[in-house]
Motif scaffolding. Structure first.
Motif, PDB file in Angstrom:
ATOM      1  N   UNK A 120      -6.965  -2.608  -4.185  1.00 22.89           N
ATOM      2  CA  UNK A 120      -7.817  -3.757  -3.865  1.00 22.89           C
ATOM      3  C   UNK A 120      -7.191  -5.076  -4.329  1.00 22.89           C
ATOM      4  N   UNK A 121      -6.550  -5.040  -5.471  1.00 27.05           N
ATOM      5  CA  UNK A 121      -5.866  -6.244  -5.963  1.00 27.05           C
ATOM      6  C   UNK A 121      -4.730  -6.633  -5.024  1.00 27.05           C
ATOM      7  N   UNK A 122      -3.945  -5.661  -4.594  1.00 31.18           N
ATOM      8  CA  UNK A 122      -2.852  -5.936  -3.657  1.00 31.18           C
ATOM      9  C   UNK A 122      -3.396  -6.494  -2.340  1.00 31.18           C
ATOM     10  N   UNK A 123      -4.468  -5.884  -1.852  1.00 30.38           N
ATOM     11  CA  UNK A 123      -5.054  -6.319  -0.585  1.00 30.38           C
ATOM     12  C   UNK A 123      -5.536  -7.754  -0.669  1.00 30.38           C
ATOM     13  N   UNK A 124      -6.326  -8.067  -1.682  1.00 27.76           N
ATOM     14  CA  UNK A 124      -6.885  -9.414  -1.792  1.00 27.76           C
ATOM     15  C   UNK A 124      -5.797 -10.442  -2.074  1.00 27.76           C
TER      16      UNK A 124
ATOM     17  N   UNK B 159       0.836  -1.210   0.000  1.00 29.08           N
ATOM     18  CA  UNK B 159       0.000   0.000   0.000  1.00 29.08           C
ATOM     19  C   UNK B 159       0.867   1.255   0.000  1.00 29.08           C
ATOM     20  N   UNK B 160       1.981   1.213   0.711  1.00 29.93           N
ATOM     21  CA  UNK B 160       2.887   2.357   0.751  1.00 29.93           C
ATOM     22  C   UNK B 160       3.484   2.626  -0.629  1.00 29.93           C
ATOM     23  N   UNK B 161       3.906   1.561  -1.314  1.00 27.72           N
ATOM     24  CA  UNK B 161       4.459   1.723  -2.662  1.00 27.72           C
ATOM     25  C   UNK B 161       3.416   2.274  -3.623  1.00 27.72           C
TER      26      UNK B 161
END
Length: 142
Positions: free
Chosen positions: A121-125, A68-70
């Motif tokens: 959202x893709x990164x999270x999931x 998320x930071x990136x």
């Protein structure tokens, strides 16, 4: 002699009853000791699993925060105009080329915002799913 025989019979009966009691309570003590040993093993296993799950959670929480930071850094870079998003466009037109066709394609502000929302959202999931898969492999299938 009958009193002596009676006393001996009573003493034998008393010794037999006491022996039965000793063996009975010794068995109960042995069972309780076995149950206690089993309970200690279960508690140790549960504590180990809890530590493993906590480590797994910390790992994937950290990876998600990093991703998320990136993404936030990329979004700030694009917003500041230092970076750009590359868009592949296939323009189908029947008109003749003009000066307007020379400009590069750019996402609208709404599309750009939606792009970053989707990436987040893709990164999270992805991180959540990877963490859950590892949890199932390491904890549930043991």
């Amino acid at each position: 002699m009958s009193i002596r025989a009676t006393v001996i019979a009573v003493l034998v009966a008393l010794i037999t009853a006491l022996s039965f009691g000793v063996y009975y309570y010794h068995d109960k003590y042995s069972e309780a000791e076995l149950d206690l040993t089993l309970a200690k093993q279960i508690i140790t296993d549960m504590q180990t699993r809890q530590r493993d799950v906590a480590a797994l959670d910390a790992k994937y929480t950290g990876e998600l925060a990093d991703a998320k930071s990136k993404l936030a850094d990329l979004q700030r870079c694009v917003a500041a105009g230092k970076c750009g998003l590359r868009v592949n466009v296939i323009k189908q037109t029947t008109s003749t080329p003009s000066l307007d066709d020379a400009t590069s394609a750019r996402l609208s502000d709404t599309a750009e915002r939606d792009y970053f929302t989707l990436r987040e959202r893709i990164e999270t999931i992805t991180k959540q799913l990877t963490g859950l898969q590892q949890y199932v492999r390491e904890q549930c299938l043991k």
